[in-house]
Design a protein around this motif. Sequence first.
Motif, short mmCIF file in Angstrom:
data_model
loop_
_atom_site.label_atom_id
_atom_site.label_comp_id
_atom_site.label_asym_id
_atom_site.label_seq_id
_atom_site.Cartn_x
_atom_site.Cartn_y
_atom_site.Cartn_z
N VAL A 12 0.94 -1.01 -0.01
CA VAL A 12 0.05 -0.02 0.23
C VAL A 12 0.82 1.29 -0.17
CG1 VAL A 12 -1.72 -1.06 1.31
CG2 VAL A 12 0.01 -0.05 2.53
N GLN A 13 0.14 2.27 -0.34
CA GLN A 13 0.85 3.63 -0.44
C GLN A 13 0.89 4.25 0.92
OE1 GLN A 13 -0.62 6.22 -3.52
NE2 GLN A 13 0.48 5.03 -4.77
N PRO A 14 1.89 5.09 1.25
CA PRO A 14 1.91 5.88 2.60
C PRO A 14 0.47 6.46 2.79
CG PRO A 14 3.92 6.11 1.58
CD PRO A 14 2.95 5.65 0.59
N ALA A 16 -2.27 5.11 3.60
CA ALA A 16 -3.22 4.08 3.39
C ALA A 16 -3.73 3.17 4.45
CB ALA A 16 -3.00 3.43 2.17
N PRO A 86 6.10 4.32 5.65
CA PRO A 86 6.89 3.19 5.21
C PRO A 86 7.73 2.58 6.45
CG PRO A 86 7.25 5.23 4.22
CD PRO A 86 6.17 5.37 5.03
N THR A 89 6.52 -0.94 7.39
CA THR A 89 6.89 -2.27 6.58
C THR A 89 7.75 -3.31 7.26
OG1 THR A 89 7.04 -0.78 4.59
CG2 THR A 89 8.35 -2.97 4.48
N VAL A 120 4.86 -0.82 2.57
CA VAL A 120 4.08 0.81 2.72
C VAL A 120 5.18 1.41 1.78
CG1 VAL A 120 3.33 2.69 3.70
CG2 VAL A 120 3.13 0.37 4.79
N SER A 121 4.88 1.77 0.44
CA SER A 121 5.49 2.32 -0.44
C SER A 121 4.92 2.97 -1.39
CB SER A 121 6.75 1.42 -1.15
OG SER A 121 7.46 1.82 -1.86
N SER A 122 5.69 4.30 -1.86
CA SER A 122 5.03 4.98 -2.95
C SER A 122 5.55 4.31 -4.15
CB SER A 122 5.28 6.35 -2.57
OG SER A 122 6.63 6.77 -2.37
#
Length: 122
Positions: A12-14, A16, A86, A89, A120-122
Amino acid sequence: QVHLVESGGGLVQPGASLRLSCAASSHTIFTMGWFRQAPGKEREFVATITRFGPEIEYGDSVKGRFTVSRDNDKMTVGLQMNSLEPEDTALYYCAASDTEGRLRLPASYEYWGKGTQVTVSS
């Protein structure tokens, strides 16, 4: 022997949200907990929830963002994770104990799942 199976991890993105679930094979266990471990780091306490009450505690890094819950009839425990960063993670583990109490140490738990990855990463 008690078996624990986690589900719900993912990428997922930061910012979220994500919800993890854990199903236990036995109704005899008491406290259930969540831990996480990132590569190169020690296993970190995330949350614990007793069978009766329930009594709940969170690790400092997730307090205010994560919410733990359980269903004693279904013997499941959930972890709602909001505002993910992030730094969240890690491989997330479900744990269960034959002891009732707010247990923060990995050594207090007799049973462990295999883990579910949260990234968790963009």
